[in-house]
Design a protein around this motif. Structure first.
Motif, PDB file in Angstrom:
ATOM      1  N   LEU A  16       5.232  14.230  10.771  1.00 21.20           N
ATOM      2  CA  LEU A  16       3.783  14.127  10.905  1.00 21.20           C
ATOM      3  C   LEU A  16       3.112  15.486  10.689  1.00 21.20           C
ATOM      4  N   ASP A  18       1.529  17.389  12.650  1.00 19.43           N
ATOM      5  CA  ASP A  18       1.715  18.400  13.706  1.00 19.43           C
ATOM      6  C   ASP A  18       3.164  18.864  13.827  1.00 19.43           C
ATOM      7  N   THR A  20       5.800  17.004  14.489  1.00 22.42           N
ATOM      8  CA  THR A  20       6.650  16.054  15.199  1.00 22.42           C
ATOM      9  C   THR A  20       7.055  14.944  14.224  1.00 22.42           C
ATOM     10  N   HIS A  22       7.945  10.662  13.518  1.00 25.39           N
ATOM     11  CA  HIS A  22       7.700   9.272  13.904  1.00 25.39           C
ATOM     12  C   HIS A  22       8.869   8.447  13.380  1.00 25.39           C
ATOM     13  N   LEU A 175      -1.792   5.386  12.477  1.00 23.19           N
ATOM     14  CA  LEU A 175      -1.152   6.622  12.010  1.00 23.19           C
ATOM     15  C   LEU A 175      -2.024   7.460  11.072  1.00 23.19           C
ATOM     16  N   ASP A 177      -4.601   9.302  11.354  1.00 24.36           N
ATOM     17  CA  ASP A 177      -4.992  10.644  11.782  1.00 24.36           C
ATOM     18  C   ASP A 177      -3.796  11.500  12.187  1.00 24.36           C
ATOM     19  N   LYS A 178      -2.580  10.976  11.953  1.00 28.09           N
ATOM     20  CA  LYS A 178      -1.370  11.710  12.344  1.00 28.09           C
ATOM     21  C   LYS A 178      -0.508  12.122  11.163  1.00 28.09           C
TER      22      LYS A 178
END
Length: 230
Positions: A16, A18, A20, A22, A175, A177-178
């Protein structure tokens, strides 16, 4: 009997924005519905993945919530277990297009992680497009089209009309905005003409030998369209 190549993601997670991850993989219905249709029509299916890894299924695609209830979720899971070709994939790097009558790419977010930047997949897609053989891609599978870049830097699918998972669906799925990028936007930037249908409704677009579907509900009608072209 013809041989149909299933090119499937080998990624079990999506990185993602940031940093991280998923959990992901391929979307069960998008593999099962075409597989059942192709086998019922008498065709052989061969699975290929980057490096020949066993493709991971997105566990979210096996839930009752994503399958209209427990009964259908159980049916999808059972069908997936009978799709034994998934357990013995060939290496995508070793695929020879002339051995297959058609090529199919299922989705899930996995292709955004690996196939979107995989040069072997990109070359295969370009070759399949130019061969005139039926080429079918569904949901997030069109992320793989981004790797089909010609020597001059242009995308091989520029100017083609496609269906693909839309920004609206990504937003409704939680998802948008991720993720690092949105599929509809990135395809458009590459010159591919995305034709969006209603969110979550079956929507198939055909352009020359390319057949694309927008979402999981599009996988069965997309398979029917590919079979017409064999």
């Amino acid at each position: 009997m013809s041989k149909i190549l299933f090119v499937v993601t080998g990624a079990d997670r999506l990185t993602l924005a940031d940093g991280t991850t998923h959990p992901t993989g391929f979307w069960a219905e998008e593999a099962v519905a075409p597989y059942e249709a192709f086998r019922a029509a008498g065709h052989e299916v061969v699975v290929a993945t980057p490096g020949g890894v066993v493709p991971p299924v997105d566990q979210g695609s096996l839930t009752p919530e994503m399958n209209g209830g427990r009964e259908n979720a159980d049916r999808i899971a059972k069908a997936l277990r009978s799709f034994t070709e998934l357990q013995r994939p060939v290496r995508l790097e070793d695929v020879r297009l002339d051995e297959y009558a058609a090529v199919f790419y299922p989705g899930g977010h996995g292709p955004m992680e690996d196939l979107a930047v995989n040069p072997d997949s990109g070359r295969l897609l370009t070759e399949a497009l130019e061969s005139g053989k039926p080429l079918a891609v569904v949901c997030h599978g069109p992320a793989a089209l981004l790797a089909a870049v010609r020597a001059d830097g242009a995308n091989a699918f520029a100017g083609y009309e496609v269906a693909a998972f839309t920004n609206a669906e990504e937003a409704q799925g939680g998802l948008a905005d991720k993720v690092k990028w949105l599929l509809q936007d990135r395809l458009t930037e590459a010159g591919v003409r995305v034709r969006a249908g209603e969110p979550w409704a079956p929507h198939v677009v055909t352009d020359r030998n390319l057949v694309t579907g927008q979402n999981p509900a599009s996988s069965a009608p997309l398979a029917e369209e590919l079979l017409k072209r064999l």
